[in-house]
Write an enzyme that holds these catalytic residues in place. Sequence first.
Site, mmCIF file in Angstrom:
data_model
loop_
_atom_site.group_PDB
_atom_site.id
_atom_site.type_symbol
_atom_site.label_atom_id
_atom_site.label_comp_id
_atom_site.label_asym_id
_atom_site.label_seq_id
_atom_site.Cartn_x
_atom_site.Cartn_y
_atom_site.Cartn_z
ATOM 1 N N CYS A 1 0.854 -1.197 0.000
ATOM 2 C CA CYS A 1 0.000 0.000 0.000
ATOM 3 C C CYS A 1 0.890 1.247 0.000
ATOM 4 O O CYS A 1 0.604 2.248 -0.641
ATOM 5 C CB CYS A 1 -0.889 0.054 1.238
ATOM 6 N N HIS B 1 0.918 5.081 -1.423
ATOM 7 C CA HIS B 1 0.321 5.948 -0.401
ATOM 8 C C HIS B 1 1.269 6.232 0.754
ATOM 9 O O HIS B 1 0.830 6.573 1.844
ATOM 10 C CB HIS B 1 -0.973 5.323 0.123
ATOM 11 N N ARG C 1 -13.147 -1.034 -2.697
ATOM 12 C CA ARG C 1 -12.017 -0.127 -2.903
ATOM 13 C C ARG C 1 -10.698 -0.830 -2.548
ATOM 14 O O ARG C 1 -9.730 -0.790 -3.283
ATOM 15 C CB ARG C 1 -12.226 1.143 -2.068
ATOM 16 N N CYS D 1 -7.434 -2.049 -4.824
ATOM 17 C CA CYS D 1 -6.041 -1.689 -4.513
ATOM 18 C C CYS D 1 -5.166 -2.938 -4.589
ATOM 19 O O CYS D 1 -4.103 -2.925 -5.206
ATOM 20 C CB CYS D 1 -5.930 -1.095 -3.113
#
Lengths: 213, 103, 271
Positions: C180, C184, C228, C232
């Site tokens: 992730c 991010h 969502r 990802c």
Amino acid sequence: MRKRIAYLSGLAAGLLVAGAVHAADGSWGPGADDAAFQAMLKSGFREAGIAKLSRLEQDATQAFCSDPKFAESKEAAGKRAEIEAANLASIKWPSDGKFLGDFKEGEKIAQSGRGLTSTDKADQVNGGNCYNCHQISKTEISYGTIGPSLTGYGKLKGNSEQAQRETWSKIWNSKSVNACSNMPRGGHMGILTEQQVKDLVALLLDPDSPVNK
Amino acid sequence: MGNPMKIRAASKDGVTEVKVLMSHEMETGLRKDASGNAIPAWFIAELSAKLNDKPVMTAQWGPSISKNPFLSFKIKGGKAGDKVAVTWTDNKGDSRTDEAVVT
Amino acid sequence: MTRRFAVGLATCLAVAGFAAGTARAEGDKTIEGIEAYREALKDGNPAELFEAQGEDLWKKKAGPKNASLETCDLGMGPGVVAGAYAHLPRYFKDTDKVQDAESRVLTCMTTIQGIDVAKYVSARWGSPEKDELNAIATFISGMSKDVKVEVSTAHPKERQMFELGKRMFYYGGGPHDFSCSTCHGQEGVRIRLQELPYIPSPKGAASGWTSWPAYRVSAGQMWGMQWRLADCFRQQRFPEPIYGSDVTIALSMFMAGTSNGATMNTPGIKR
């Protein structure tokens, strides 16, 4: 006042505990020990298309970089160098000794972000995902900024054999240069073929490439 | 029959502004499914609006309009308590009417 | 003389500043255009249609027990929906688990309606089963619009979920080595023209957490946080996270807990 002392000693105890946890399990807080984490991984995923569960198993580089607080620490400097050396040693150099392919093909590969997701087919031609993170040719205004701009890369770096080797190693295996680079290991992980890596090296270094215009 | 629309109508200075959200696939007929077969066109073809049973607008629509369309228009006249009704008919002959009270 | 030099230098700086300014202005213009488009989309968010469907599903009697979900306890007592989403995920005594809104709905479908939820869990994204779950989550989230996020990490299991989520956030793997945090994990970066929130910061976590479930205009789909996150992971080249699994709840807990104090803006709309 007494309350404050109690609070402070509580804090000190907290720090001690955190220290102990760090020694045993890395940077993670209470409850996120290896056993709990592995159990969560194991129960949390199912295979989907070509994305099998084996993809959750980490190699040494991935495991090291998954604890960034440790990976970026002073103590880990030796380990970082070790990981870079191992990645460097594994690089496959071009079989015919030629580093430069076709920059026009390279541009197409750089544009494509496709391949290897759970909804892709196994025979899909993979893209390099390059524009997702880098500015490359000046004419493409839709570029990401996770990586540095590569516009004019060859103008800066030249097109010597040394420049070609360095560019090859960065694209083939980015972790040979920076242990926990955000960039995928295009050649090493089989995302890109040898020819595709050549085309990308050409995109960056060929004097006629739009990158260097 | 389709799913209900969401209609809001508000009157101000003698003009009623109507905002309509419609639930519709609005399939163009140009897309293909996973196995390569064309997905048949399915879209709202005609739309009409009434203020207290008096037609105030009709429109011919086509497949270029988005899925779950949002439509906003103004009516000269109308006051709080009036009724606004919107009807769509799609190319499969399905139709739906919903109403709202002007605020 | 000194003065003249100073003026010359100032002019020179102004010119340089201007040149850099125009280059930036062009980039900003593109982003501004996208912003204007997003603003225009907010009027008439089709998510409202899904909220209405979700509310119908919530109130409709269904399942072998022919019961509605209206007595479902989302953490604020049986039947209380208003404000519940802003306090989730949280620990539930009856299941002895930390649950998000979507996994809690599965629990209520099982216990109150007697539905075997296995087929809801395994159903593909975009299937009628998943559309139902997304609509219900959209309804629940809409009942927390403008409510402050207040997620507790006081219970040991809540704390654990938060920490597991943080660890998951940094877990890299798959053919691309992605985690992730690859996308991010830094402030102020983009993929192509898409700006990415820096999730470990309160502001970044909030911009993600408080805007889902959201209607995706380009796909014409309503996505809950579960979808969502699954997408990802798809882009991360990972296998698929199981709907309502601890992996998904842990990541939600990490985001929600980090965005405490922010205001829910659900359901959202994305281009």
